[in-house]
Design a protein around this motif. Structure first.
Motif, short mmCIF file in Angstrom:
data_model
loop_
_atom_site.label_atom_id
_atom_site.label_comp_id
_atom_site.label_asym_id
_atom_site.label_seq_id
_atom_site.Cartn_x
_atom_site.Cartn_y
_atom_site.Cartn_z
N ARG A 260 0.83 -1.18 0.22
CA ARG A 260 -0.03 -0.05 0.07
C ARG A 260 0.76 1.25 -0.24
O ARG A 260 1.86 1.25 0.67
N VAL B 248 -20.24 -5.70 16.37
CA VAL B 248 -19.31 -6.51 15.30
C VAL B 248 -18.54 -7.59 16.09
O VAL B 248 -18.29 -7.26 17.29
N TRP C 101 -10.97 -19.38 9.34
CA TRP C 101 -9.63 -18.77 9.75
C TRP C 101 -9.72 -18.26 11.27
O TRP C 101 -8.70 -18.15 11.94
N TRP D 34 -13.03 0.63 17.93
CA TRP D 34 -12.75 -0.57 17.31
C TRP D 34 -11.32 -0.16 16.48
O TRP D 34 -10.53 -0.77 16.37
N ARG E 215 -1.76 -0.84 8.76
CA ARG E 215 -2.82 -1.80 9.33
C ARG E 215 -3.67 -2.40 8.33
O ARG E 215 -3.89 -1.73 7.32
N SER F 232 -6.17 -6.24 7.60
CA SER F 232 -6.95 -7.39 8.15
C SER F 232 -6.63 -8.73 7.76
O SER F 232 -7.26 -9.22 6.58
C1 LIG Z 1 -17.90 -4.29 10.29
C2 LIG Z 1 -16.91 -4.85 9.62
C3 LIG Z 1 -17.13 -6.18 9.08
C4 LIG Z 1 -16.65 -7.17 8.67
N1 LIG Z 1 -16.83 -8.19 8.16
C5 LIG Z 1 -15.82 -9.18 7.83
C6 LIG Z 1 -16.15 -10.53 7.69
O1 LIG Z 1 -17.39 -11.10 8.13
N2 LIG Z 1 -15.24 -11.50 7.37
C7 LIG Z 1 -14.22 -11.04 6.77
O2 LIG Z 1 -13.24 -11.83 6.37
N3 LIG Z 1 -13.76 -9.90 6.92
C8 LIG Z 1 -14.63 -8.93 7.25
N4 LIG Z 1 -14.35 -7.37 7.34
C9 LIG Z 1 -12.85 -6.92 7.04
C10 LIG Z 1 -13.13 -6.05 5.88
O3 LIG Z 1 -13.37 -6.82 4.77
C11 LIG Z 1 -11.90 -5.20 5.56
O4 LIG Z 1 -11.78 -4.49 6.90
C12 LIG Z 1 -11.76 -4.26 4.45
O5 LIG Z 1 -11.69 -5.29 3.16
C13 LIG Z 1 -10.59 -3.50 4.21
O6 LIG Z 1 -9.39 -4.21 4.42
P1 LIG Z 1 -8.12 -3.87 5.76
O7 LIG Z 1 -9.06 -4.12 6.90
O8 LIG Z 1 -7.61 -5.13 5.41
O9 LIG Z 1 -7.83 -2.49 5.30
C14 LIG Z 1 -15.06 -6.45 8.23
C15 LIG Z 1 -14.75 -5.39 8.36
C16 LIG Z 1 -15.54 -4.55 9.08
C17 LIG Z 1 -15.11 -3.30 9.56
#
Ligand SMILES: Cc1cc2nc3c(=O)[nH]c(=O)nc-3n(C[C@H](O)[C@H](O)[C@H](O)COP(=O)(O)O)c2cc1C
Length: 200
Positions: A8, A159, A82, A120, A21, A23
């Motif tokens: 990024r 969440v 996961w 969060w 950061r 996910s």
């Molecule tokens: C409220 C919320 C719900 C989400 N739900 C899921 C989910 O059910 N499964 C999943 O794999 N990721 C989930 N995510 C992750 C998002 O897909 C991820 O934050 C988004 O694609 C941006 O990517 P990053 O967090 O890596 O920057 C969620 C994120 C948020 C904020």
């Protein structure tokens, strides 16, 4: 083992943590000490909130404990694959009612989920700074969470959150392995408009 690199780049010079950061889903499953977990919670504690009402609540369990298995059981099967390797699983809830100073009765808090979202985000940023990761999960049974975790009606279930130590994508099922990389973002112009809402 190598962890997914993060390609990024920001369009403007923000602090590194905002692009660093992300996910991940690949976690080691190792224990996070209470001291380290409290550092993440401490960050959440300092989030801003409407009237400083701090409406967020976190219900959590360490891997291996009953509370972890209970929360894992609420999460949908796709995410369970996961999330089962997280160190901690949590449910974030927020109080829907707020009684301000001098108010006779509690009133509906408009911003409870917004405030919980700030908490969060702070937690997630601190997790990344501390060498851990937090991954939000919307795919879980909200009604069952309320029931199983005894969450009173005046709280919204916001969440689920998986907290873990990131590791190599090879621990994931094949379809998830292919997606285990930081994603991108829309340009600023897609969401920030000086003045009125743009005509579509
Ligand atoms: C409220 C919320 C719900 C989400 N739900 C899921 C989910 O059910 N499964 C999943 O794999 N990721 C989930 N995510 C992750 C998002 O897909 C991820 O934050 C988004 O694609 C941006 O990517 P990053 O967090 O890596 O920057 C969620 C994120 C948020 C904020």
């Amino acid at each position: 083992m190598s962890i997914s690199s993060n390609p990024r780049t920001a369009d403007h010079p923000v602090a590194d943590i905002f692009v660093k950061r992300w996910s991940p889903r690949a976690f080691t499953g190792e224990r996070i000490s209470d001291a380290n977990l409290n550092i993440l919670f401490e960050a959440a504690r300092w989030a801003p909130s409407s009237n400083n009402s701090q409406p967020w609540r976190l219900l959590y369990g360490h891997r291996g404990a009953v509370a972890f298995d209970t929360i894992l059981g609420l999460i949908n099967a796709r995410n369970q694959r996961w999330a089962q390797n997280a160190s901690v699983l949590a449910i974030l809830a927020s109080k829907r009612l707020h009684q301000g100073v001098g108010q006779e009765r509690p009133t509906l808090a408009r911003n409870h989920s917004l405030d919980a979202g700030a908490a969060w985000a702070y937690l997630a940023l601190q997790a990344s700074l501390s060498g851990w990761a937090a991954h939000a999960i919307g795919g879980f049974d909200h009604d069952a969470a309320r029931h199983t975790l005894h969450v009173p009606e005046e709280f919204n279930i916001d969440v689920a959150i998986a907290i873990g130590k990131p590791t190599d994508a090879s621990v994931l099922p094949e379809d998830l392995r292919a997606r285990e990389a930081p994603n991108g973002r829309e340009k600023i112009a897609a969401f920030a408009h000086e003045g009125w809402f743009p005509a579509s």
